[in-house]
Enzyme design. Structure first.
Site, PDB file in Angstrom:
ATOM      1  N   HIS A  17      31.370  43.547  36.336  1.00 37.08           N
ATOM      2  CA  HIS A  17      31.305  42.237  35.668  1.00 37.08           C
ATOM      3  C   HIS A  17      30.140  42.191  34.672  1.00 37.08           C
ATOM      4  O   HIS A  17      30.283  41.739  33.537  1.00 37.08           O
ATOM      5  CB  HIS A  17      31.053  41.116  36.688  1.00 37.08           C
ATOM      6  CG  HIS A  17      32.189  40.818  37.615  1.00 37.08           C
ATOM      7  ND1 HIS A  17      32.064  40.857  38.986  1.00 37.08           N
ATOM      8  CD2 HIS A  17      33.471  40.456  37.368  1.00 37.08           C
ATOM      9  CE1 HIS A  17      33.226  40.524  39.540  1.00 37.08           C
ATOM     10  NE2 HIS A  17      34.098  40.291  38.576  1.00 37.08           N
ATOM     11  N   LYS A  41      39.332  27.288  48.357  1.00 34.35           N
ATOM     12  CA  LYS A  41      38.958  28.650  48.778  1.00 34.35           C
ATOM     13  C   LYS A  41      37.570  28.624  49.403  1.00 34.35           C
ATOM     14  O   LYS A  41      36.722  27.812  49.018  1.00 34.35           O
ATOM     15  CB  LYS A  41      38.951  29.597  47.584  1.00 34.35           C
ATOM     16  CG  LYS A  41      40.310  30.177  47.280  1.00 34.35           C
ATOM     17  CD  LYS A  41      40.160  31.384  46.369  1.00 34.35           C
ATOM     18  CE  LYS A  41      41.510  31.996  46.023  1.00 34.35           C
ATOM     19  NZ  LYS A  41      41.378  33.014  44.987  1.00 34.35           N
ATOM     20  N   ARG A  87      40.572  46.410  34.348  1.00 31.42           N
ATOM     21  CA  ARG A  87      40.268  47.699  34.994  1.00 31.42           C
ATOM     22  C   ARG A  87      41.439  48.661  34.934  1.00 31.42           C
ATOM     23  O   ARG A  87      41.256  49.862  35.022  1.00 31.42           O
ATOM     24  CB  ARG A  87      39.881  47.470  36.460  1.00 31.42           C
ATOM     25  CG  ARG A  87      38.542  46.800  36.626  1.00 31.42           C
ATOM     26  CD  ARG A  87      38.367  46.269  38.011  1.00 31.42           C
ATOM     27  NE  ARG A  87      39.357  45.244  38.296  1.00 31.42           N
ATOM     28  CZ  ARG A  87      39.396  44.512  39.404  1.00 31.42           C
ATOM     29  NH1 ARG A  87      38.508  44.713  40.349  1.00 31.42           N
ATOM     30  NH2 ARG A  87      40.319  43.590  39.563  1.00 31.42           N
TER      31      ARG A  87
END
Ligand code: PNS
Length: 154
Positions: A17, A41, A87
């Site tokens: 990141h 969450k 990625r």
């Protein structure tokens, strides 16, 4: 002057990141890192902890928290574009769909930045799993994140 928004969970931020944020800082005039606060969450780190981790590693970025739609966060922050790191193919499939949705209903474009190969296997969830099982993650995350994970898991 181009302002970009780098949104994500950053729970916790990894060196992957930070690499993408640093490369955005080198590329764009203004970089706003937007940390999602999702009430449904249960993150490992609070939004304030995540903000502090990113701010410590990226002093030249602005760091904000947001709830709700990322396109609203981009508008509120005055960002012209969203930037996401990729990625690999799995990220691309998911991110392309989100980018198209965000453009179609929110009118905000997304640009992708390829992850540096040395970070392409990194994810916050794998880092947390390795740390929880006693593995050394100090090469994978900023030093303050490694310290916090170590304190948590002993
Ligand atoms: O780091 P992550 O978990 O891949 O980040 C995902 C994030 C926060 C960028 C994504 O879940 C998001 O944009 N959430 C905000 C809600 C939203 O705008 N949803 C519609 C996207 S099409």
């Amino acid at each position: 002057m181009t302002s970009v928004l780098c949104p994500g969970s950053f729970d916790p931020p990894t060196n992957g990141h930070i690499d993408v944020i640093d490369r955005c800082i080198a590329t764009f005039d203004r970089v706003v890192v937007a940390i999602v606060e999702n009430p449904s969450k249960q993150p490992a780190f609070t939004v304030d902890e995540r903000k502090a981790f990113v701010a410590a590693s990226c002093p030249d970025a602005e760091v904000i928290a947001f709830r709700g739609l990322v396109v609203e966060a981009a508008r509120a922050a005055g960002a012209d574009l969203i930037v996401k790191g990729l990625r690999g193919e799995a990220d691309f499939a998911y991110e392309l769909q989100m980018a198209q949705m965000n453009r179609s209903f929110g009118g905000v474009d997304t640009m992708f930045m390829a992850a540096s190969p040395e970070f392409s296997y990194l994810s916050s969830s794998l880092v947390k799993e390795v740390a929880a099982l006693g593995g050394d993650v100090s090469r994978l995350v900023p030093a303050d994140v490694a310290r916090a994970l170590k304190e948590r898991h002993g």
